[in-house]
Design an enzyme around this catalytic site. Structure first.
Site, short mmCIF file in Angstrom:
data_model
loop_
_atom_site.label_atom_id
_atom_site.label_comp_id
_atom_site.label_asym_id
_atom_site.label_seq_id
_atom_site.Cartn_x
_atom_site.Cartn_y
_atom_site.Cartn_z
N HIS A 17 51.35 -41.61 -45.88
CA HIS A 17 50.26 -41.32 -44.93
C HIS A 17 49.69 -39.92 -45.19
O HIS A 17 48.48 -39.72 -45.21
CB HIS A 17 50.79 -41.34 -43.48
CG HIS A 17 51.24 -42.67 -42.98
ND1 HIS A 17 52.45 -42.87 -42.36
CD2 HIS A 17 50.63 -43.89 -42.99
CE1 HIS A 17 52.57 -44.14 -42.00
NE2 HIS A 17 51.49 -44.80 -42.39
N LYS A 41 53.71 -54.24 -32.24
CA LYS A 41 55.12 -53.96 -32.52
C LYS A 41 55.63 -52.97 -31.45
O LYS A 41 54.87 -52.13 -31.00
CB LYS A 41 55.27 -53.28 -33.88
CG LYS A 41 54.46 -53.89 -34.99
CD LYS A 41 54.31 -52.90 -36.17
CE LYS A 41 53.10 -53.18 -37.00
NZ LYS A 41 52.72 -52.10 -37.91
N ARG A 90 48.19 -50.07 -50.46
CA ARG A 90 49.38 -49.89 -51.29
C ARG A 90 49.44 -50.91 -52.41
O ARG A 90 49.55 -50.60 -53.57
CB ARG A 90 50.64 -49.98 -50.44
CG ARG A 90 50.95 -48.70 -49.73
CD ARG A 90 51.94 -48.93 -48.63
NE ARG A 90 51.36 -49.75 -47.57
CZ ARG A 90 51.93 -49.96 -46.40
NH1 ARG A 90 53.09 -49.41 -46.15
NH2 ARG A 90 51.34 -50.68 -45.49
N SER A 128 56.57 -46.99 -43.10
CA SER A 128 57.33 -46.49 -41.95
C SER A 128 58.56 -47.37 -41.71
O SER A 128 59.61 -46.87 -41.31
CB SER A 128 56.46 -46.50 -40.69
OG SER A 128 55.35 -45.65 -40.86
P1 ADP Z 1 49.41 -50.14 -39.36
O1 ADP Z 1 50.56 -50.50 -38.47
O2 ADP Z 1 48.08 -50.15 -38.70
O3 ADP Z 1 49.43 -50.82 -40.72
P2 ADP Z 1 50.56 -47.84 -40.57
O4 ADP Z 1 50.99 -46.65 -39.81
O5 ADP Z 1 51.64 -48.68 -41.17
O6 ADP Z 1 49.62 -48.62 -39.63
O7 ADP Z 1 49.58 -47.43 -41.73
C1 ADP Z 1 48.33 -46.85 -41.50
C2 ADP Z 1 47.53 -46.86 -42.77
O8 ADP Z 1 48.18 -46.11 -43.78
C3 ADP Z 1 47.28 -48.23 -43.38
O9 ADP Z 1 45.98 -48.25 -43.92
C4 ADP Z 1 48.32 -48.33 -44.47
O10 ADP Z 1 47.90 -49.20 -45.51
C5 ADP Z 1 48.33 -46.91 -44.94
N1 ADP Z 1 49.60 -46.56 -45.58
C6 ADP Z 1 50.84 -46.77 -45.11
N2 ADP Z 1 51.77 -46.36 -45.99
C7 ADP Z 1 51.08 -45.88 -47.06
C8 ADP Z 1 51.47 -45.34 -48.34
N3 ADP Z 1 52.75 -45.24 -48.69
N4 ADP Z 1 50.48 -44.94 -49.18
C9 ADP Z 1 49.18 -45.07 -48.83
N5 ADP Z 1 48.76 -45.60 -47.67
C10 ADP Z 1 49.69 -46.00 -46.80
#
Ligand code: ADP
Length: 163
Positions: A17, A41, A90, A128
């Site tokens: 992130h 979630k 990703r 996460s």
């Molecule tokens: P959500 O639950 O809405 O998917 P996340 O917190 O998991 O939210 O992720 C928010 C954004 O960050 C999403 O666009 C996700 O694809 C991106 N993201 C999550 N992990 C990574 C990573 N390792 N590298 C790049 N982008 C990421």
């Protein structure tokens, strides 16, 4: 002025992130990280806690703000005068879901576009959920989350284990 929203659960924020935040902040005048309150979630950290964790991590990036929000992302974007929604991609598995959301959001508000940043290779596996899995077994998460929040994430599980 170009304002962007980076919405997500951030439960907790990872180095993946942070990489997207740093890169997209360079492309905007202002980037607002929108922490989703009403995620389907059940989160480990409350929205308030997630905002605090992110604020700790982005305190040295001047054009980044953090806010919790509820409801539709396009409504939040509109309220903040944002015209861009930032999302990270990703792997191909992210694509189908992200495409649907982006197209729906554009239908809901044609003034708002979604911008995708492909993940940096070193973080392409990172999520996460993986961080939570490792932390729940007391594993070392220092390679996965920003240094300033490693102890806070670890402590959350210590508290949980002792409950
Ligand atoms: P959500 O639950 O809405 O998917 P996340 O917190 O998991 O939210 O992720 C928010 C954004 O960050 C999403 O666009 C996700 O694809 C991106 N993201 C999550 N992990 C990574 C990573 N390792 N590298 C790049 N982008 C990421």
């Amino acid at each position: 002025m170009r304002v962007g929203i980076y919405p997500g659960s951030f439960d907790p924020i990872t180095l993946g992130h942070l990489d997207v935040i740093k890169r997209s902040a360079k492309l905007m005048d202002e980037l607002i990280i929108g922490v989703l309150q009403n995620s389907s979630k059940v989160p480990l950290f409350s929205a308030e806690e997630r905002v605090k964790l992110i604020e700790k991590v982005v305190s040295d990036i001047p054009n980044v703000k953090v806010e919790a929000f509820d409801g539709l992302t396009v409504d939040f974007a509109k309220k903040r005068n944002a015209t861009v929604i930032v999302r990270g991609l990703r792997a191909i598995t992210d694509f189908e879901y992200e495409l649907t959301i982006a197209q729906t959001n554009h239908k809901l508000d044609e003034d708002i576009d979604t911008m995708f940043l492909t993940t940096s290779v070193e973080y392409s596996y990172l999520s996460s959920s993986i961080v939570k899995e490792i932390a729940s077994y007391g594993g070392d998460i220092s390679k996965f989350v920003p240094e300033s929040i490693v102890d806070l994430v670890r402590d959350k599980y210590k508290i949980r284990r002792s409950e």
